[in-house]
Design an enzyme around this catalytic site. Structure first.
Site, short mmCIF file in Angstrom:
data_model
loop_
_atom_site.label_atom_id
_atom_site.label_comp_id
_atom_site.label_asym_id
_atom_site.label_seq_id
_atom_site.Cartn_x
_atom_site.Cartn_y
_atom_site.Cartn_z
N LYS A 85 -5.84 30.75 7.60
CA LYS A 85 -6.48 31.28 8.75
C LYS A 85 -5.67 30.92 9.87
CE LYS A 85 -11.45 31.34 9.16
NZ LYS A 85 -12.41 30.47 9.19
C1 E4P Z 1 -15.24 32.76 9.82
O1 E4P Z 1 -14.40 32.37 9.06
C2 E4P Z 1 -15.81 31.20 10.68
O2 E4P Z 1 -15.68 30.21 10.04
C3 E4P Z 1 -17.16 31.44 11.08
O3 E4P Z 1 -17.90 32.39 10.27
C4 E4P Z 1 -17.70 31.05 12.47
O4 E4P Z 1 -19.03 31.28 12.42
P1 E4P Z 1 -19.87 30.70 13.79
O5 E4P Z 1 -19.92 31.65 14.82
O6 E4P Z 1 -21.49 30.55 13.29
O7 E4P Z 1 -19.25 29.42 14.08
#
Ligand code: E4P
Length: 225
Positions: A85
């Site tokens: 990522k």
């Molecule tokens: C995506 O891969 C992220 O880990 C995640 O969806 C972030 O979500 P949040 O805005 O609830 O922290």
């Protein structure tokens, strides 16, 4: 649309994996920071990988291209099918380009508009993560922005897979499926809540009560014979 769990919690991942509906897991540094700091991050990631087996995105924390590439290689040495990522930064796009030339799958995270998504696709991202909840939080219409991105995708036949991320409620999941996102990555509590319906619970109670009544009638008939 595939369903991923957005979590680094072993109990939650184990339970949700048992439901048989998960195709993968996404993690991020904030999710890891919520868990027991005594468990080494590498061991936690490897345990998650064993539990789910499918896609697992692990995020880098470097913000420069070389650092991201170095971390990507390190994570891939933990398990060879890791998806890396990478944050949506110019330096991140350069890292994605390099990693894609090495056939290393990447998931570009923190995407909030169509141009960021196009750039990530063009750099060679395997996945682009569009954050819905955080858009809604600042009064922007996540449904409209995701629709724009998916319509661009299907017009041009882009190869990256769209992950709807930052999911906060069941409506976000429906919105993702309707707009044509390939994947939704969902927190445990939202996924669990989405699978429940009061009429399902009431329906099960009625079926079980009726079955009990039938058994009582059968017993009565047997005694009378
Ligand atoms: C995506 O891969 C992220 O880990 C995640 O969806 C972030 O979500 P949040 O805005 O609830 O922290």
């Amino acid at each position: 649309m595939q369903l991923y769990l957005d979590s680094a919690n072993i109990q939650h991942i184990r339970e949700a994996a048992g439901w048989g509906i998960l195709s993968g897991v996404t993690t991020n540094p904030s999710l890891l920071a919520k868990e027991d700091p005594k468990v080494d991050i590498k061991n936690r990631i490897l345990e998650i990988h064993q539990l789910v087996g499918g896609h697992l995105s692990v995020e880098v924390i470097s913000t420069d291209t070389d650092g991201m590439i170095r971390e990507a290689h390190e994570i891939r040495s933990w398990f060879p099918d890791a998806t890396i990522k990478i944050p949506m930064l110019p330096a991140g796009l350069a890292a994605v380009k390099k990693l894609s030339s090495e056939n290393i799958p990447t998931n570009v995270t923190l995407i909030f508009n169509p141009i960021q998504a196009i750039a990530a696709n063009n750099a060679g991202a395997t996945y682009v993560s569009v954050f819905l909840g955080r858009l809604d939080d600042i009064g922007m219409n996540s449904e409209h922005i995701l629709d724009e991105i998916t319509s661009i995708w299907y017009t041009h036949g882009f190869e990256s897979k769209i992950i709807a991320a930052s999911i906060r409620n069941p409506l976000h999941i429906i919105q993702s499926a309707k707009s044509g996102a390939h994947i939704a990555t969902i927190p445990y509590d939202v996924l669990k809540k989405s699978l429940k319906h009061p009429l399902t619970d009431i329906g099960i109670d009625i079926f079980l009560n009726d079955y009990d009544k039938l058994q009582t009638e059968i017993q009565k008939l047997l005694i009378e014979q």
